[in-house]
Scaffold this motif. Sequence first.
Motif, PDB file in Angstrom:
ATOM      1  N   GLN A 183       0.827  -1.207   0.000  1.00  0.00           N
ATOM      2  CA  GLN A 183       0.000   0.000   0.000  1.00  0.00           C
ATOM      3  C   GLN A 183       0.866   1.263   0.000  1.00  0.00           C
ATOM      4  O   GLN A 183       0.481   2.277  -0.551  1.00  0.00           O
ATOM      5  N   ASN A 184       2.045   1.202   0.593  1.00  0.00           N
ATOM      6  CA  ASN A 184       2.929   2.369   0.677  1.00  0.00           C
ATOM      7  C   ASN A 184       3.869   2.509  -0.510  1.00  0.00           C
ATOM      8  O   ASN A 184       4.564   3.510  -0.622  1.00  0.00           O
ATOM      9  N   ALA A 185       3.933   1.532  -1.382  1.00  0.00           N
ATOM     10  CA  ALA A 185       4.847   1.584  -2.525  1.00  0.00           C
ATOM     11  C   ALA A 185       4.601   2.796  -3.417  1.00  0.00           C
ATOM     12  O   ALA A 185       5.554   3.491  -3.784  1.00  0.00           O
ATOM     13  N   PRO A 186       3.343   3.125  -3.765  1.00  0.00           N
ATOM     14  CA  PRO A 186       3.139   4.315  -4.603  1.00  0.00           C
ATOM     15  C   PRO A 186       3.577   5.607  -3.915  1.00  0.00           C
ATOM     16  O   PRO A 186       4.106   6.516  -4.556  1.00  0.00           O
ATOM     17  N   VAL A 187       3.379   5.670  -2.609  1.00  0.00           N
ATOM     18  CA  VAL A 187       3.797   6.854  -1.852  1.00  0.00           C
ATOM     19  C   VAL A 187       5.312   6.985  -1.905  1.00  0.00           C
ATOM     20  O   VAL A 187       5.852   8.060  -2.172  1.00  0.00           O
ATOM     21  N   GLN A 188       6.000   5.870  -1.667  1.00  0.00           N
ATOM     22  CA  GLN A 188       7.462   5.902  -1.683  1.00  0.00           C
ATOM     23  C   GLN A 188       7.989   6.268  -3.069  1.00  0.00           C
ATOM     24  O   GLN A 188       8.922   7.046  -3.203  1.00  0.00           O
ATOM     25  N   GLU A 189       7.383   5.712  -4.108  1.00  0.00           N
ATOM     26  CA  GLU A 189       7.813   6.030  -5.470  1.00  0.00           C
ATOM     27  C   GLU A 189       7.592   7.509  -5.779  1.00  0.00           C
ATOM     28  O   GLU A 189       8.434   8.162  -6.398  1.00  0.00           O
ATOM     29  N   ALA A 190       6.447   8.041  -5.347  1.00  0.00           N
ATOM     30  CA  ALA A 190       6.173   9.466  -5.571  1.00  0.00           C
ATOM     31  C   ALA A 190       7.164  10.334  -4.807  1.00  0.00           C
ATOM     32  O   ALA A 190       7.681  11.320  -5.339  1.00  0.00           O
ATOM     33  N   MET A 191       7.454   9.959  -3.563  1.00  0.00           N
ATOM     34  CA  MET A 191       8.412  10.735  -2.764  1.00  0.00           C
ATOM     35  C   MET A 191       9.810  10.689  -3.395  1.00  0.00           C
ATOM     36  O   MET A 191      10.499  11.698  -3.431  1.00  0.00           O
ATOM     37  N   ASP A 192      10.208   9.526  -3.904  1.00  0.00           N
ATOM     38  CA  ASP A 192      11.518   9.407  -4.550  1.00  0.00           C
ATOM     39  C   ASP A 192      11.608  10.259  -5.812  1.00  0.00           C
ATOM     40  O   ASP A 192      12.687  10.744  -6.164  1.00  0.00           O
ATOM     41  N   ALA A 193      10.487  10.442  -6.503  1.00  0.00           N
ATOM     42  CA  ALA A 193      10.486  11.186  -7.759  1.00  0.00           C
ATOM     43  C   ALA A 193      10.425  12.699  -7.545  1.00  0.00           C
ATOM     44  O   ALA A 193      10.640  13.462  -8.481  1.00  0.00           O
ATOM     45  N   MET A 194      10.135  13.125  -6.334  1.00  0.00           N
ATOM     46  CA  MET A 194       9.979  14.561  -6.062  1.00  0.00           C
ATOM     47  C   MET A 194      11.320  15.277  -5.968  1.00  0.00           C
ATOM     48  O   MET A 194      12.355  14.655  -5.686  1.00  0.00           O
ATOM     49  N   ARG A 195      11.280  16.589  -6.159  1.00  0.00           N
ATOM     50  CA  ARG A 195      12.462  17.408  -5.923  1.00  0.00           C
ATOM     51  C   ARG A 195      12.779  17.372  -4.429  1.00  0.00           C
ATOM     52  O   ARG A 195      11.887  17.221  -3.592  1.00  0.00           O
ATOM     53  N   ASP A 196      14.050  17.518  -4.096  1.00  0.00           N
ATOM     54  CA  ASP A 196      14.480  17.433  -2.700  1.00  0.00           C
ATOM     55  C   ASP A 196      13.728  18.419  -1.811  1.00  0.00           C
ATOM     56  O   ASP A 196      13.285  18.063  -0.722  1.00  0.00           O
ATOM     57  N   LYS A 197      13.590  19.668  -2.260  1.00  0.00           N
ATOM     58  CA  LYS A 197      12.964  20.664  -1.387  1.00  0.00           C
ATOM     59  C   LYS A 197      11.487  20.373  -1.172  1.00  0.00           C
ATOM     60  O   LYS A 197      10.962  20.636  -0.091  1.00  0.00           O
ATOM     61  N   ASP A 198      10.802  19.798  -2.158  1.00  0.00           N
ATOM     62  CA  ASP A 198       9.399  19.429  -1.976  1.00  0.00           C
ATOM     63  C   ASP A 198       9.283  18.240  -1.029  1.00  0.00           C
ATOM     64  O   ASP A 198       8.434  18.211  -0.135  1.00  0.00           O
ATOM     65  N   ARG A 199      10.135  17.261  -1.228  1.00  0.00           N
ATOM     66  CA  ARG A 199      10.126  16.078  -0.370  1.00  0.00           C
ATOM     67  C   ARG A 199      10.428  16.488   1.077  1.00  0.00           C
ATOM     68  O   ARG A 199       9.783  16.021   2.017  1.00  0.00           O
ATOM     69  N   ASP A 200      11.394  17.390   1.266  1.00  0.00           N
ATOM     70  CA  ASP A 200      11.775  17.808   2.611  1.00  0.00           C
ATOM     71  C   ASP A 200      10.623  18.475   3.349  1.00  0.00           C
ATOM     72  O   ASP A 200      10.397  18.197   4.521  1.00  0.00           O
ATOM     73  N   ILE A 201       9.890  19.352   2.674  1.00  0.00           N
ATOM     74  CA  ILE A 201       8.805  20.044   3.380  1.00  0.00           C
ATOM     75  C   ILE A 201       7.663  19.094   3.708  1.00  0.00           C
ATOM     76  O   ILE A 201       7.047  19.192   4.762  1.00  0.00           O
ATOM     77  N   LEU A 202       7.397  18.134   2.825  1.00  0.00           N
ATOM     78  CA  LEU A 202       6.378  17.133   3.149  1.00  0.00           C
ATOM     79  C   LEU A 202       6.812  16.292   4.348  1.00  0.00           C
ATOM     80  O   LEU A 202       6.002  15.976   5.227  1.00  0.00           O
ATOM     81  N   GLN A 203       8.066  15.928   4.398  1.00  0.00           N
ATOM     82  CA  GLN A 203       8.555  15.148   5.528  1.00  0.00           C
ATOM     83  C   GLN A 203       8.504  15.956   6.825  1.00  0.00           C
ATOM     84  O   GLN A 203       8.159  15.423   7.880  1.00  0.00           O
ATOM     85  N   LEU A 204       8.825  17.251   6.745  1.00  0.00           N
ATOM     86  CA  LEU A 204       8.719  18.092   7.937  1.00  0.00           C
ATOM     87  C   LEU A 204       7.279  18.162   8.431  1.00  0.00           C
ATOM     88  O   LEU A 204       7.012  18.111   9.635  1.00  0.00           O
ATOM     89  N   ALA A 205       6.344  18.267   7.493  1.00  0.00           N
ATOM     90  CA  ALA A 205       4.937  18.407   7.864  1.00  0.00           C
ATOM     91  C   ALA A 205       4.327  17.094   8.341  1.00  0.00           C
ATOM     92  O   ALA A 205       3.597  17.076   9.337  1.00  0.00           O
ATOM     93  N   TYR A 206       4.621  15.989   7.664  1.00  0.00           N
ATOM     94  CA  TYR A 206       3.924  14.734   7.950  1.00  0.00           C
ATOM     95  C   TYR A 206       4.754  13.715   8.718  1.00  0.00           C
ATOM     96  O   TYR A 206       4.242  13.063   9.617  1.00  0.00           O
ATOM     97  N   TRP A 207       6.014  13.569   8.419  1.00  0.00           N
ATOM     98  CA  TRP A 207       6.844  12.614   9.139  1.00  0.00           C
ATOM     99  C   TRP A 207       7.243  13.183  10.504  1.00  0.00           C
ATOM    100  O   TRP A 207       7.209  12.505  11.499  1.00  0.00           O
ATOM    101  N   ASP A 208       7.678  14.452  10.498  1.00  0.00           N
ATOM    102  CA  ASP A 208       8.143  15.077  11.729  1.00  0.00           C
ATOM    103  C   ASP A 208       7.038  15.799  12.494  1.00  0.00           C
ATOM    104  O   ASP A 208       7.258  16.264  13.602  1.00  0.00           O
TER     105      ASP A 208
END
Length: 169
Positions: free
Chosen positions: A98-123
Amino acid sequence: MLSERELAFIALHKDNYPRVYKFVQRRVNDPELAQELAADVFRVAWQKQDENVGEAVPWLLTIARNLIGNAYRSRERQQALQDKLKHNVRIRYEADDQNAPVQEAMDAMRDKDRDILQLAYWDALTMAEIAAVLGCSESAAKVRLHRARTAFRKLLPASTESVTQKMGA
């Protein structure tokens, strides 16, 4: 009135900055990083100006070479850490398709976009905390998060709508 030390440093900078910048630029192939490192060379030179250094150019280029080496090592450590984190995330979520599409999308994102999503949702940081981490205003952080969510949504397959709804994207 400027002191003798300040005048000597100004002359050192004026006479040698172009040469130091070219030396650095040939080795890093990034104009912004070259400017930053060349400025750092003269910061170190200012701090160590009172030491008996001999000829200025070899001394400045030695400082530059050391700073370039530090920058490369820092970049290598940062890349190794990112690779390790990606590997750990993949291992953690590999069993859960179920998380594979999320991981693939996160890997395909620009670093700065991925970082802000991680700050908001992971952290789980608030908008004010995200703004402080990024060194920007809260409104700028909101705009960046909105853009990152939009980019994330575009990268996800249509079948993963529940994930985007949970993220508010």
